[in-house]
Design an enzyme around this catalytic site. Sequence first.
Site, PDB file in Angstrom:
ATOM      1  N   SER A  54       7.445  -5.021   9.634  1.00 14.75           N
ATOM      2  CA  SER A  54       7.573  -3.590   9.337  1.00 14.75           C
ATOM      3  C   SER A  54       6.654  -2.765  10.222  1.00 14.75           C
ATOM      4  O   SER A  54       5.554  -3.210  10.597  1.00 14.75           O
ATOM      5  CB  SER A  54       7.187  -3.370   7.867  1.00 14.75           C
ATOM      6  N   ALA A  55       7.093  -1.552  10.513  1.00 11.04           N
ATOM      7  CA  ALA A  55       6.266  -0.611  11.267  1.00 11.04           C
ATOM      8  C   ALA A  55       4.993  -0.257  10.516  1.00 11.04           C
ATOM      9  O   ALA A  55       4.057   0.277  11.105  1.00 11.04           O
ATOM     10  CB  ALA A  55       7.063   0.660  11.541  1.00 11.04           C
TER      11      ALA A  55
ATOM     12  N   TYR B 274       1.932  -5.058  -0.150  1.00 15.95           N
ATOM     13  CA  TYR B 274       3.200  -5.275   0.558  1.00 15.95           C
ATOM     14  C   TYR B 274       2.958  -5.321   2.069  1.00 15.95           C
ATOM     15  O   TYR B 274       3.380  -6.248   2.762  1.00 15.95           O
ATOM     16  CB  TYR B 274       4.217  -4.170   0.226  1.00 15.95           C
TER      17      TYR B 274
ATOM     18  N   LYS C  15       3.312  -8.454   5.225  1.00 10.92           N
ATOM     19  CA  LYS C  15       3.972  -8.417   6.538  1.00 10.92           C
ATOM     20  C   LYS C  15       2.999  -8.835   7.637  1.00 10.92           C
ATOM     21  O   LYS C  15       3.349  -9.590   8.531  1.00 10.92           O
ATOM     22  CB  LYS C  15       4.548  -7.022   6.807  1.00 10.92           C
TER      23      LYS C  15
ATOM     24  N   PHE D 271      11.385   0.131  11.959  1.00 12.86           N
ATOM     25  CA  PHE D 271      10.938   1.466  11.581  1.00 12.86           C
ATOM     26  C   PHE D 271      11.722   1.867  10.320  1.00 12.86           C
ATOM     27  O   PHE D 271      11.700   1.117   9.353  1.00 12.86           O
ATOM     28  CB  PHE D 271      10.983   2.413  12.797  1.00 12.86           C
ATOM     29  N   ASN D 272      12.441   2.969  10.276  1.00  7.59           N
ATOM     30  CA  ASN D 272      13.036   3.384   8.991  1.00  7.59           C
ATOM     31  C   ASN D 272      14.556   3.224   8.998  1.00  7.59           C
ATOM     32  O   ASN D 272      15.260   4.131   9.445  1.00  7.59           O
ATOM     33  CB  ASN D 272      12.658   4.829   8.689  1.00  7.59           C
TER      34      ASN D 272
ATOM     35  N   ASN E 187      12.499   5.527  -0.994  1.00  4.50           N
ATOM     36  CA  ASN E 187      12.620   6.066   0.353  1.00  4.50           C
ATOM     37  C   ASN E 187      13.368   7.395   0.383  1.00  4.50           C
ATOM     38  O   ASN E 187      14.112   7.729  -0.545  1.00  4.50           O
ATOM     39  CB  ASN E 187      13.315   5.050   1.261  1.00  4.50           C
TER      40      ASN E 187
ATOM     41  N   ILE F 284       9.744  17.441  -1.221  1.00  5.78           N
ATOM     42  CA  ILE F 284       9.175  17.115   0.096  1.00  5.78           C
ATOM     43  C   ILE F 284       7.694  16.821  -0.118  1.00  5.78           C
ATOM     44  O   ILE F 284       6.957  17.664  -0.649  1.00  5.78           O
ATOM     45  CB  ILE F 284       9.351  18.294   1.076  1.00  5.78           C
ATOM     46  N   PHE F 285       7.290  15.628   0.286  1.00  5.10           N
ATOM     47  CA  PHE F 285       5.904  15.221   0.037  1.00  5.10           C
ATOM     48  C   PHE F 285       4.963  15.815   1.085  1.00  5.10           C
ATOM     49  O   PHE F 285       4.499  15.132   1.983  1.00  5.10           O
ATOM     50  CB  PHE F 285       5.790  13.695   0.033  1.00  5.10           C
TER      51      PHE F 285
ATOM     52  N   ARG G  96       2.180  12.484  -0.493  1.00  8.89           N
ATOM     53  CA  ARG G  96       2.210  11.193  -1.210  1.00  8.89           C
ATOM     54  C   ARG G  96       1.054  10.347  -0.680  1.00  8.89           C
ATOM     55  O   ARG G  96       0.870  10.236   0.537  1.00  8.89           O
ATOM     56  CB  ARG G  96       3.554  10.494  -0.939  1.00  8.89           C
TER      57      ARG G  96
HETATM   58  P1  NAD Z   1      16.453  -5.698  -0.059  1.00 11.78           P
HETATM   59  O1  NAD Z   1      15.607  -5.726  -1.268  1.00 11.78           O
HETATM   60  O2  NAD Z   1      17.708  -4.903  -0.083  1.00 11.78           O
HETATM   61  O3  NAD Z   1      16.824  -7.179   0.388  1.00 11.78           O
HETATM   62  C1  NAD Z   1      15.975  -8.276   0.171  1.00 11.78           C
HETATM   63  C2  NAD Z   1      16.819  -9.386  -0.421  1.00 11.78           C
HETATM   64  O4  NAD Z   1      15.987 -10.539  -0.613  1.00 11.78           O
HETATM   65  C3  NAD Z   1      17.410  -9.042  -1.783  1.00 11.78           C
HETATM   66  O5  NAD Z   1      18.791  -9.371  -1.793  1.00 11.78           O
HETATM   67  C4  NAD Z   1      16.628  -9.923  -2.765  1.00 11.78           C
HETATM   68  O6  NAD Z   1      17.411 -10.298  -3.870  1.00 11.78           O
HETATM   69  C5  NAD Z   1      16.250 -11.092  -1.878  1.00 11.78           C
HETATM   70  N1  NAD Z   1      15.041 -11.833  -2.264  1.00 11.78           N
HETATM   71  C6  NAD Z   1      13.802 -11.341  -2.508  1.00 11.78           C
HETATM   72  N2  NAD Z   1      12.956 -12.344  -2.802  1.00 11.78           N
HETATM   73  C7  NAD Z   1      13.670 -13.501  -2.733  1.00 11.78           C
HETATM   74  C8  NAD Z   1      13.361 -14.866  -2.911  1.00 11.78           C
HETATM   75  N3  NAD Z   1      12.127 -15.278  -3.249  1.00 11.78           N
HETATM   76  N4  NAD Z   1      14.337 -15.774  -2.742  1.00 11.78           N
HETATM   77  C9  NAD Z   1      15.602 -15.400  -2.406  1.00 11.78           C
HETATM   78  N5  NAD Z   1      15.955 -14.120  -2.225  1.00 11.78           N
HETATM   79  C10 NAD Z   1      14.999 -13.178  -2.384  1.00 11.78           C
HETATM   80  O7  NAD Z   1      15.505  -5.204   1.154  1.00 11.78           O
HETATM   81  P2  NAD Z   1      15.884  -4.769   2.639  1.00 11.78           P
HETATM   82  O8  NAD Z   1      15.636  -3.310   2.756  1.00 11.78           O
HETATM   83  O9  NAD Z   1      17.174  -5.325   3.038  1.00 11.78           O
HETATM   84  O10 NAD Z   1      14.711  -5.490   3.435  1.00 11.78           O
HETATM   85  C11 NAD Z   1      14.898  -6.734   4.076  1.00 11.78           C
HETATM   86  C12 NAD Z   1      13.595  -7.149   4.743  1.00 11.78           C
HETATM   87  O11 NAD Z   1      13.199  -6.142   5.681  1.00 11.78           O
HETATM   88  C13 NAD Z   1      12.423  -7.315   3.773  1.00 11.78           C
HETATM   89  O12 NAD Z   1      11.640  -8.403   4.229  1.00 11.78           O
HETATM   90  C14 NAD Z   1      11.669  -6.011   3.929  1.00 11.78           C
HETATM   91  O13 NAD Z   1      10.320  -6.185   3.607  1.00 11.78           O
HETATM   92  C15 NAD Z   1      11.868  -5.736   5.397  1.00 11.78           C
HETATM   93  N6  NAD Z   1      11.737  -4.314   5.763  1.00 11.78           N
HETATM   94  C16 NAD Z   1      12.522  -3.377   5.144  1.00 11.78           C
HETATM   95  C17 NAD Z   1      12.395  -2.034   5.488  1.00 11.78           C
HETATM   96  C18 NAD Z   1      13.217  -0.963   4.810  1.00 11.78           C
HETATM   97  O14 NAD Z   1      12.878   0.200   4.933  1.00 11.78           O
HETATM   98  N7  NAD Z   1      14.304  -1.301   4.105  1.00 11.78           N
HETATM   99  C19 NAD Z   1      11.475  -1.643   6.471  1.00 11.78           C
HETATM  100  C20 NAD Z   1      10.702  -2.626   7.091  1.00 11.78           C
HETATM  101  C21 NAD Z   1      10.835  -3.962   6.727  1.00 11.78           C
HETATM  102  C1  WQD Z   2       9.865   8.958   4.863  1.00  9.20           C
HETATM  103  C2  WQD Z   2       9.295  10.365   4.876  1.00  9.20           C
HETATM  104  C3  WQD Z   2       7.727  10.805   3.108  1.00  9.20           C
HETATM  105  C4  WQD Z   2      10.643  10.544  -0.206  1.00  9.20           C
HETATM  106  C5  WQD Z   2       8.321   3.220   3.682  1.00  9.20           C
HETATM  107  C6  WQD Z   2       7.376   2.060   3.559  1.00  9.20           C
HETATM  108  C7  WQD Z   2       7.434   1.218   4.785  1.00  9.20           C
HETATM  109  C8  WQD Z   2       8.860   0.785   5.088  1.00  9.20           C
HETATM  110  C9  WQD Z   2       9.830   1.918   5.037  1.00  9.20           C
HETATM  111  C10 WQD Z   2       9.277  -1.448   4.301  1.00  9.20           C
HETATM  112  C11 WQD Z   2       7.807  10.420   4.590  1.00  9.20           C
HETATM  113  C12 WQD Z   2       8.955  11.662   2.952  1.00  9.20           C
HETATM  114  C13 WQD Z   2      10.026  10.536   1.047  1.00  9.20           C
HETATM  115  C14 WQD Z   2      10.767  11.766  -0.911  1.00  9.20           C
HETATM  116  C15 WQD Z   2       9.675  12.906   0.931  1.00  9.20           C
HETATM  117  N1  WQD Z   2       9.361  -0.183   4.169  1.00  9.20           N
HETATM  118  N2  WQD Z   2       9.550  11.687   1.611  1.00  9.20           N
HETATM  119  N3  WQD Z   2      10.277  12.895  -0.295  1.00  9.20           N
HETATM  120  O1  WQD Z   2       7.049   6.161   4.049  1.00  9.20           O
HETATM  121  O2  WQD Z   2       7.997   5.870   6.363  1.00  9.20           O
HETATM  122  O3  WQD Z   2       7.991   3.980   4.817  1.00  9.20           O
HETATM  123  O4  WQD Z   2       9.642   2.691   3.868  1.00  9.20           O
HETATM  124  O5  WQD Z   2       8.651  -2.087   5.095  1.00  9.20           O
HETATM  125  O6  WQD Z   2       6.608   0.121   4.588  1.00  9.20           O
HETATM  126  O7  WQD Z   2       6.069   2.571   3.383  1.00  9.20           O
HETATM  127  O8  WQD Z   2       9.547   5.891   4.397  1.00  9.20           O
HETATM  128  O9  WQD Z   2      11.542   6.859   3.343  1.00  9.20           O
HETATM  129  O10 WQD Z   2       9.472   6.499   1.918  1.00  9.20           O
HETATM  130  O11 WQD Z   2       9.482   8.298   3.651  1.00  9.20           O
HETATM  131  O12 WQD Z   2       9.263  13.944   1.427  1.00  9.20           O
HETATM  132  O13 WQD Z   2      11.287  11.841  -2.019  1.00  9.20           O
HETATM  133  O14 WQD Z   2       9.916  11.116   3.817  1.00  9.20           O
HETATM  134  O15 WQD Z   2       6.565  11.498   2.762  1.00  9.20           O
HETATM  135  O16 WQD Z   2       7.263  11.446   5.386  1.00  9.20           O
HETATM  136  P1  WQD Z   2       8.041   5.554   4.910  1.00  9.20           P
HETATM  137  P2  WQD Z   2      10.062   6.846   3.238  1.00  9.20           P
END
Ligand code: NAD
Ligand code: WQD
Length: 343
Positions: A129-130, A153, A157, A182-183, A203, A221-222, A299
């Site tokens: 993750s970023a 969390y 990572k 990233f996002n 998110n 908006i945070f 936030r």
């Molecule tokens: P998600 O929760 O939609 O998907 C994760 C999946 O993993 C789910 O289906 C869940 O049931 C499964 N899971 C969790 N723990 C498990 C376990 N112990 N055994 C088997 N299955 C398990 O999340 P996502 O958004 O698809 O994220 C996928 C990956 O990307 C994660 O590792 C997350 O940390 C990483 N990531 C996500 C974001 C984001 O913004 N979505 C950003 C950066 C990194």
């Molecule tokens: C984006 C922007 C908020 C909600 C998080 C995790 C990061 C990664 C991705 C997994 C920010 C603003 C949000 C709302 C708002 N996940 N916001 N009102 O914070 O970049 O990252 O998700 O690895 O680890 O921290 O993403 O979508 O939560 O927020 O104003 O109701 O939107 O303040 O500026 P973020 P986000």
Amino acid sequence: MGLKKKIIVTGGAGYIGSHTVVELAQAGYEPVIIDNFCNSRRFVLERIKTILSRPVECYDCDCCQIDLLRKIFTAEGKIHGAIHFAAVKAVGESAHKPLLYYQNNLGSLTALLTVLQEAQVPYFVFSSSACVYGAAKSPVTEESPVQPATSPYGNTKQIGEEITADLVKSGAALKAISLRYFNPIGAHSSGLIGELPLGAPNNLVPFVTQTAAGLREKLTIFGNDYPTPDGTGIRDYLHVIDLARAHINALEYLEQSNAAPGYAVFNLGTGRGYSVLEIIKTFEQVNHLKLPVVIGSRRQGDVAVLFANPDKANRLLKWQTKLTIEEALRDAWLWQKSLAAQT
Ligand code: NAD
Ligand code: WQD
């Protein structure tokens, strides 16, 4: 049929995983999902089947259970690679339940890596993750130092990357990549798969779509007092399909790069930051609607600006984003509407 390269996709029923499974299958790989459905629903498998016109194999299994993983690997035979999405990902929750996060995210990683080694699987991709960059100055490159994690969390990572790097360094017959997302936003353009909101979204974009659908009264908006042009936070939002495609580029890079180091990290982003206000305005424009919005306080833990320098992935993975923010926000809304139509 039997000659396709099998890729284990842990967390393959989840948001990013399900889109990656579709892209893998369409690129000629044979994805095999392992998921315990702790944050996903079984109907996702039916949806994937509809998109592909064929089923994808899925094991209902907790990846922390090493004996079950071993059974799966034995049953599947030759495995070409693994992509490890399985993790719990709610930043706020992780502060209240740190052990759950360390056990699940690192327990699943170490169990999977152990079994990959035993089965001599050559290629591994880790979902990072970023957030490892903390409040570093943007655009961040892979050379920007990793900052102390601000949540359990985020720490999983950072440690996950280190565990993977250490295993490669130890001389294991495994090449690995950590992808720093990233996002990710948006959904499959079919409207069949997308991000499933189990509970209140954490998110921005799911919050936006749920507010537009009337499920939430207003969007907060945070903070609008950040040192940014319009005062709201800036992030690097990329379409989940572009992100999914990058995993195929990562596998191809691992397959082809004999001279490359055994371990590498890559930023996956567009390289362009959007503010919260820009996201709201664009969402309203492309979908022809108006959101009820209020300004709230910052936030805790948020940084003002975070966006990628994606040059390394552009150059070495031969990957770049193709889809626009407009397409991502249109697809996010299409997905929200299709969810509403089911209930
Ligand atoms: P998600 O929760 O939609 O998907 C994760 C999946 O993993 C789910 O289906 C869940 O049931 C499964 N899971 C969790 N723990 C498990 C376990 N112990 N055994 C088997 N299955 C398990 O999340 P996502 O958004 O698809 O994220 C996928 C990956 O990307 C994660 O590792 C997350 O940390 C990483 N990531 C996500 C974001 C984001 O913004 N979505 C950003 C950066 C990194
Ligand atoms: C984006 C922007 C908020 C909600 C998080 C995790 C990061 C990664 C991705 C997994 C920010 C603003 C949000 C709302 C708002 N996940 N916001 N009102 O914070 O970049 O990252 O998700 O690895 O680890 O921290 O993403 O979508 O939560 O927020 O104003 O109701 O939107 O303040 O500026 P973020 P986000």
